[in-house]
Design an enzyme around this catalytic site. Structure first.
Site, short mmCIF file in Angstrom:
data_model
loop_
_atom_site.label_atom_id
_atom_site.label_comp_id
_atom_site.label_asym_id
_atom_site.label_seq_id
_atom_site.Cartn_x
_atom_site.Cartn_y
_atom_site.Cartn_z
N GLY A 187 0.80 -1.22 0.00
CA GLY A 187 0.00 0.00 0.00
C GLY A 187 0.83 1.27 0.00
N SER A 188 0.61 2.17 -0.97
CA SER A 188 1.51 3.31 -1.06
C SER A 188 1.04 4.31 -2.10
CB SER A 188 2.90 2.81 -1.43
OG SER A 188 2.82 1.91 -2.52
N ARG A 189 1.93 5.27 -2.38
CA ARG A 189 1.62 6.34 -3.32
C ARG A 189 2.94 6.86 -3.90
NH1 ARG A 189 -1.55 11.82 -1.31
NH2 ARG A 189 -0.26 13.33 -2.41
#
Length: 228
Positions: A187-189
């Protein structure tokens, strides 16, 4: 499709742990076969979810020195002009791509060029779409002087589930568009900062594929539009 190197150890120990737990259940809890079978099914699903997270699909990379390609699979969640305080200290156009747990989490160089700046920042773990995640979460910042001339900043940002960012670049490295520069676990950006006069080629909510989707075109004195 192959399994990314960052996931091989995790997958091995996850599989080993699930096998041991299931064997112990069948040995010590043999009178509850229904429960054991349900647990085995859930174990199998959990392993498949982790397996797909670390997949590394083959990509036909799009290469052009004027273009900025998506550094990751995901969805465009931000397109706006903002003050970039870490390196440029002026207003830049920000494009952000949110990566859900089901996306491929390989991060790729959006442009070819020379790494002029790199820094790792330890930090918090706000959810990746939180406004403070760009400046408060664990993150890395990379600035590449592109072959087209303008400098492009891109930032890996850990999300609420992520607890480790991996990178493969250092200052002075020569990097190639579309090649891996890192990996973010669970999960990230990714934020990309380009000059204000850069032409954005994506829209909010649009899905991207790392190394393939064109997200912007840099303005240079000697280049025309790649798209006509």
């Amino acid at each position: 499709m192959k399994i990314h190197k960052e996931g091989r150890k995790i997958l091995f120990f996850t599989l080993l742990g699930l096998l041991v737990v299931n064997m112990l259940l069948y040995y010590f809890n043999s009178e509850h076969l229904t429960f054991n079978r349900i647990f085995s099914g859930v174990s199998f699903i959990v392993f498949l979810l982790i397996l797909q997270f670390f997949r590394s699909p083959y990509r036909n990379l799009l290469l052009h020195e004027d273009l900025v390609v998506a550094p990751a699979d995901g969805k465009v969640v931000v397109i706006e002009n903002v003050e970039e305080p870490e390196y440029f200290n002026d207003v830049r156009k920000q494009i952000s791509i949110f990566m859900s747990p089901i996306n491929v989490h390989i991060t790729r160089n959006p442009v070819s060029g020379i790494v002029k700046y790199f820094k790792y920042h330890p930090g918090n773990y706000f959810v990746a779409w939180h406004p403070k995640s760009s400046t408060k979460n664990e993150r890395t910042t990379v600035v590449v002087e592109s072959l087209a001339g303008p400098q492009v900043l891109f930032r890996q940002i850990a999300g609420a589930m992520a607890r480790r960012i991996v990178w493969y670049v250092t200052e002075g490295d020569e990097v190639n568009q579309g090649e891996e520069f890192g990996f973010i676990k669970f999960g990230s950006r990714v934020d990309i900062f380009v000059p204000i006069d850069t032409e954005v080629k994506v829209q909010l909510g649009q899905k991207t594929k790392g190394g393939q989707t064109v997200i912007a075109q840099l303005k240079t004195s000697n280049s025309g539009s790649f798209f006509g």
